[in-house]
Design a protein around this motif. Structure first.
Motif, PDB file in Angstrom:
ATOM      1  N   GLU A 181       0.832  -1.211   0.000  1.00  0.00           N
ATOM      2  CA  GLU A 181       0.000   0.000   0.000  1.00  0.00           C
ATOM      3  C   GLU A 181       0.863   1.256   0.000  1.00  0.00           C
ATOM      4  O   GLU A 181       0.537   2.249  -0.659  1.00  0.00           O
ATOM      5  CB  GLU A 181      -0.926   0.003   1.222  1.00  0.00           C
ATOM      6  CG  GLU A 181      -1.898  -1.162   1.284  1.00  0.00           C
ATOM      7  CD  GLU A 181      -2.714  -1.322   0.010  1.00  0.00           C
ATOM      8  OE1 GLU A 181      -3.293  -0.325  -0.460  1.00  0.00           O
ATOM      9  OE2 GLU A 181      -2.762  -2.458  -0.504  1.00  0.00           O
ATOM     10  N   GLU A 182       1.979   1.207   0.716  1.00  0.00           N
ATOM     11  CA  GLU A 182       2.860   2.370   0.760  1.00  0.00           C
ATOM     12  C   GLU A 182       3.564   2.597  -0.574  1.00  0.00           C
ATOM     13  O   GLU A 182       3.746   3.744  -0.999  1.00  0.00           O
ATOM     14  CB  GLU A 182       3.877   2.218   1.899  1.00  0.00           C
ATOM     15  CG  GLU A 182       4.856   3.373   2.034  1.00  0.00           C
ATOM     16  CD  GLU A 182       4.226   4.686   2.501  1.00  0.00           C
ATOM     17  OE1 GLU A 182       4.986   5.621   2.853  1.00  0.00           O
ATOM     18  OE2 GLU A 182       2.983   4.812   2.513  1.00  0.00           O
ATOM     19  N   PHE A 183       3.947   1.528  -1.264  1.00  0.00           N
ATOM     20  CA  PHE A 183       4.528   1.704  -2.598  1.00  0.00           C
ATOM     21  C   PHE A 183       3.523   2.379  -3.531  1.00  0.00           C
ATOM     22  O   PHE A 183       3.878   3.242  -4.333  1.00  0.00           O
ATOM     23  CB  PHE A 183       4.948   0.358  -3.188  1.00  0.00           C
ATOM     24  CG  PHE A 183       5.950  -0.407  -2.370  1.00  0.00           C
ATOM     25  CD1 PHE A 183       6.924   0.255  -1.631  1.00  0.00           C
ATOM     26  CD2 PHE A 183       5.916  -1.793  -2.318  1.00  0.00           C
ATOM     27  CE1 PHE A 183       7.842  -0.449  -0.869  1.00  0.00           C
ATOM     28  CE2 PHE A 183       6.830  -2.502  -1.566  1.00  0.00           C
ATOM     29  CZ  PHE A 183       7.793  -1.831  -0.833  1.00  0.00           C
ATOM     30  N   LEU A 184       2.262   1.972  -3.431  1.00  0.00           N
ATOM     31  CA  LEU A 184       1.220   2.552  -4.272  1.00  0.00           C
ATOM     32  C   LEU A 184       1.017   4.035  -3.954  1.00  0.00           C
ATOM     33  O   LEU A 184       0.792   4.844  -4.860  1.00  0.00           O
ATOM     34  CB  LEU A 184      -0.089   1.787  -4.072  1.00  0.00           C
ATOM     35  CG  LEU A 184      -0.131   0.381  -4.670  1.00  0.00           C
ATOM     36  CD1 LEU A 184      -1.251  -0.429  -4.045  1.00  0.00           C
ATOM     37  CD2 LEU A 184      -0.300   0.441  -6.182  1.00  0.00           C
ATOM     38  N   ARG A 185       1.091   4.387  -2.693  1.00  0.00           N
ATOM     39  CA  ARG A 185       0.938   5.796  -2.316  1.00  0.00           C
ATOM     40  C   ARG A 185       2.162   6.619  -2.677  1.00  0.00           C
ATOM     41  O   ARG A 185       2.065   7.708  -3.266  1.00  0.00           O
ATOM     42  CB  ARG A 185       0.700   5.913  -0.802  1.00  0.00           C
ATOM     43  CG  ARG A 185       0.473   7.355  -0.327  1.00  0.00           C
ATOM     44  CD  ARG A 185       0.794   7.536   1.149  1.00  0.00           C
ATOM     45  NE  ARG A 185       2.218   7.410   1.440  1.00  0.00           N
ATOM     46  CZ  ARG A 185       3.113   8.405   1.307  1.00  0.00           C
ATOM     47  NH1 ARG A 185       2.733   9.590   0.874  1.00  0.00           N
ATOM     48  NH2 ARG A 185       4.392   8.203   1.603  1.00  0.00           N
ATOM     49  N   TYR A 186       3.321   6.120  -2.336  1.00  0.00           N
ATOM     50  CA  TYR A 186       4.568   6.879  -2.428  1.00  0.00           C
ATOM     51  C   TYR A 186       4.982   7.148  -3.870  1.00  0.00           C
ATOM     52  O   TYR A 186       5.414   8.255  -4.205  1.00  0.00           O
ATOM     53  CB  TYR A 186       5.664   6.101  -1.685  1.00  0.00           C
ATOM     54  CG  TYR A 186       7.024   6.745  -1.708  1.00  0.00           C
ATOM     55  CD1 TYR A 186       7.322   7.815  -0.863  1.00  0.00           C
ATOM     56  CD2 TYR A 186       8.019   6.269  -2.561  1.00  0.00           C
ATOM     57  CE1 TYR A 186       8.580   8.396  -0.875  1.00  0.00           C
ATOM     58  CE2 TYR A 186       9.276   6.844  -2.567  1.00  0.00           C
ATOM     59  CZ  TYR A 186       9.553   7.908  -1.736  1.00  0.00           C
ATOM     60  OH  TYR A 186      10.801   8.483  -1.743  1.00  0.00           O
ATOM     61  N   ASP A 187       4.822   6.150  -4.725  1.00  0.00           N
ATOM     62  CA  ASP A 187       5.247   6.297  -6.131  1.00  0.00           C
ATOM     63  C   ASP A 187       4.470   5.279  -6.953  1.00  0.00           C
ATOM     64  O   ASP A 187       5.015   4.300  -7.447  1.00  0.00           O
ATOM     65  CB  ASP A 187       6.751   6.071  -6.256  1.00  0.00           C
ATOM     66  CG  ASP A 187       7.309   6.551  -7.591  1.00  0.00           C
ATOM     67  OD1 ASP A 187       6.505   6.984  -8.446  1.00  0.00           O
ATOM     68  OD2 ASP A 187       8.532   6.494  -7.786  1.00  0.00           O
ATOM     69  N   PRO A 211      -5.279   5.426   2.919  1.00  0.00           N
ATOM     70  CA  PRO A 211      -6.319   5.331   1.877  1.00  0.00           C
ATOM     71  C   PRO A 211      -5.920   6.067   0.591  1.00  0.00           C
ATOM     72  O   PRO A 211      -6.575   7.013   0.158  1.00  0.00           O
ATOM     73  CB  PRO A 211      -7.517   5.984   2.558  1.00  0.00           C
ATOM     74  CG  PRO A 211      -6.906   7.052   3.408  1.00  0.00           C
ATOM     75  CD  PRO A 211      -5.598   6.478   3.909  1.00  0.00           C
ATOM     76  N   HIS A 212      -4.852   5.627  -0.036  1.00  0.00           N
ATOM     77  CA  HIS A 212      -4.328   6.288  -1.237  1.00  0.00           C
ATOM     78  C   HIS A 212      -5.322   6.203  -2.395  1.00  0.00           C
ATOM     79  O   HIS A 212      -6.287   5.418  -2.363  1.00  0.00           O
ATOM     80  CB  HIS A 212      -2.996   5.652  -1.640  1.00  0.00           C
ATOM     81  CG  HIS A 212      -3.112   4.182  -1.897  1.00  0.00           C
ATOM     82  ND1 HIS A 212      -3.659   3.662  -3.041  1.00  0.00           N
ATOM     83  CD2 HIS A 212      -2.761   3.104  -1.134  1.00  0.00           C
ATOM     84  CE1 HIS A 212      -3.635   2.347  -2.999  1.00  0.00           C
ATOM     85  NE2 HIS A 212      -3.111   1.981  -1.840  1.00  0.00           N
ATOM     86  N   LEU A 213      -5.049   6.986  -3.423  1.00  0.00           N
ATOM     87  CA  LEU A 213      -5.917   7.033  -4.604  1.00  0.00           C
ATOM     88  C   LEU A 213      -5.310   6.320  -5.807  1.00  0.00           C
ATOM     89  O   LEU A 213      -5.770   6.512  -6.930  1.00  0.00           O
ATOM     90  CB  LEU A 213      -6.216   8.496  -4.965  1.00  0.00           C
ATOM     91  CG  LEU A 213      -6.910   9.335  -3.892  1.00  0.00           C
ATOM     92  CD1 LEU A 213      -7.117  10.761  -4.386  1.00  0.00           C
ATOM     93  CD2 LEU A 213      -8.242   8.710  -3.495  1.00  0.00           C
ATOM     94  N   ALA A 214      -4.293   5.511  -5.587  1.00  0.00           N
ATOM     95  CA  ALA A 214      -3.617   4.865  -6.717  1.00  0.00           C
ATOM     96  C   ALA A 214      -4.550   3.973  -7.532  1.00  0.00           C
ATOM     97  O   ALA A 214      -4.353   3.799  -8.744  1.00  0.00           O
ATOM     98  CB  ALA A 214      -2.426   4.051  -6.221  1.00  0.00           C
ATOM     99  N   PHE A 215      -5.556   3.384  -6.892  1.00  0.00           N
ATOM    100  CA  PHE A 215      -6.545   2.567  -7.597  1.00  0.00           C
ATOM    101  C   PHE A 215      -7.813   3.353  -7.931  1.00  0.00           C
ATOM    102  O   PHE A 215      -8.813   2.768  -8.365  1.00  0.00           O
ATOM    103  CB  PHE A 215      -6.922   1.345  -6.765  1.00  0.00           C
ATOM    104  CG  PHE A 215      -5.832   0.300  -6.668  1.00  0.00           C
ATOM    105  CD1 PHE A 215      -5.190  -0.164  -7.805  1.00  0.00           C
ATOM    106  CD2 PHE A 215      -5.459  -0.214  -5.432  1.00  0.00           C
ATOM    107  CE1 PHE A 215      -4.194  -1.130  -7.717  1.00  0.00           C
ATOM    108  CE2 PHE A 215      -4.471  -1.188  -5.344  1.00  0.00           C
ATOM    109  CZ  PHE A 215      -3.830  -1.638  -6.484  1.00  0.00           C
TER     110      PHE A 215
END
Length: 417
Positions: free
Chosen positions: A279-285, A341-345
């Motif tokens: 999840e952090e990889f998806l948020r961070y970059d 709760p990133h927005l990558a998806f």
């Protein structure tokens, strides 16, 4: 908002390698900015998390490119794409989107995806078996690319031996640089992809199997819930979207760990952190850069700014996911981050259907690679990594070195989610 539009310089290798300093400046200057994106197109950039979250759920913002008032958007698409390949659920709004998504959603539930874990693990181990003795590899070409391609091909019922062809067409169709693609090259690739899918679907009609494409053919031919263009467009979307962003999640995640040795050591010591790390990889970059395009059905207001009907609105998830108002210390990679709760998806009705599968593949691939490739390190300085100059962000190659091993894997699978 009288400022001149800001050019997002995708032709600049330094920006492509690290766009986040400019993204931070744009966010700090205001929640909405007019920008010039790849291909010289104009857009309104949504830079902050709460505004992006709201925009992705706003029915006044359409996913259908035909709602844009800028004729250049359609003109830059290859003729074959315009004529028949826009009929997929990524580009559709309700009620068509609802109907199309319902046809495939059962294949991507958390339960169905969890059942794929043993097969994903077996494919992962097979790919690593092929490189562990060498002591060096390109983790894009040798690992991050063939893993999700094989998984989605098996799920759909596509011969994995065909993957080199559709990968080449995808490069010509999708992985565009800062300039508009050569129309002849792009259209030839779209024509070849359409011809391939048409032939594949005809073969499956003659010999149906227990796979997702066969189920879609049944929906087309018996239940009449798909027309032929929708069937072909759906097959294309599932095939290409089913692997291309996951390649970047895996390779980008490993690249991020290698650039942050403290986080790499933390994850090696505690594989139970894998779900949070992904999840952090998806948020961070994340693999989508800078974000998700929508088109204003009517004149509306976002963050106090009037957006005219037909304008392109770019919900910049790559910028919003580093908004300090939502994520403490947002420019720091922190694989122990929990409230993420990133927005990558995406968000709302277009939330990525394949998110559970991408998460599973990311966890299995990264966890197993760390376990089976001792002393894993970049083979080049981090500044020499080349990143894709397109809306799909990820390293073009990931050259690594590690301690060679001739021993089979006997330590068991990566920690489950």
């Amino acid at each position: 908002m009288s400022e001149q539009p800001v050019l997002l310089p995708y032709a600049d290798p330094a920006f492509v390698a690290n766009p986040f300093p400019l993204y931070r400046q744009l966010r700090e200057k205001g929640p909405m900015r007019r920008v010039v994106i790849a291909g010289g197109l104009d857009a309104w950039l949504v830079t902050r998390y709460e505004d992006g979250l709201a925009a992705l759920s706003d029915p006044r913002l359409s996913s259908d490119i035909r709602d844009s008032s800028d004729p250049r958007l359609l003109q830059q698409l290859a003729a074959t794409e315009r004529e028949s390949m826009l009929r997929n659920m990524l580009r559709a709004d309700p009620p068509d989107h609802t109907r199309l998504r319902r046809l495939v959603s059962k294949a991507f539930t958390a339960r169905r995806v969890a059942e794929l874990r043993p097969r994903v693990q077996a494919i992962t181990d097979g790919l690593l078996d092929a490189i562990v003795q060498a002591g060096r590899a390109d983790l894009v070409a040798d690992f991050a690319l063939p893993l999700p391609v094989t998984v989605i091909s098996e799920l759909l019922g596509v011969p994995t031996t065909d993957r080199y062809e559709f990968q080449r067409w995808t490069d010509d169709m999708i992985l565009r640089g800062p300039e508009p693609p050569d129309p002849a090259v792009a259209d030839a690739a779209w024509q070849q992809m359409r011809a391939y899918l048409t032939k594949l679907l005809e073969a499956k009609r003659a010999n149906t199997a227990d796979d997702l494409l066969s189920a879609l053919i049944t929906a087309r031919d018996e239940e009449q819930r798909l027309d032929e263009d929708e069937l072909i467009a759906m097959a294309f979307l599932l095939l290409v979207a089913g692997y291309i962003t996951t390649v970047n999640l895996i390779s980008g995640g490993i690249a991020a760990l290698l650039a942050h040795p403290d986080q790499l050591e933390l994850l090696r010591d505690d594989p139970a952190l894998l779900p949070d790390a992904v999840e952090e990889f998806l948020r961070y970059d994340g693999p989508v850069n800078p974000g998700i395009a929508r088109f204003a059905r009517e004149t509306l207001e976002i963050a106090g700014v009037t957006i005219p009907r037909g304008a392109t609105v770019l919900v910049a998830s790559a910028i919003a996911d580093r908004d300090p108002a939502r994520f403490p210390d947002p420019d720091r990679l922190d694989i122990t981050r929990r409230n993420n709760p990133h927005l990558a998806f995406g968000h709302g009705i277009h939330y990525c259907l394949g998110a559970p599968l991408a998460r599973l593949e990311g966890q299995v691939a990264i966890g197993t690679a760390l376990r089976r490739l001792p002393d894993l390190a970049l083979a080049v300085p981090p500044g020499e990594l080349r990143w894709r100059p397109s809306v799909l962000r990820g390293p073009e190659h990931l050259p690594v070195v590690f301690t060679p091993s001739s021993m089979p894997d006997v330590t068991g699978p990566a920690a489950p989610a």
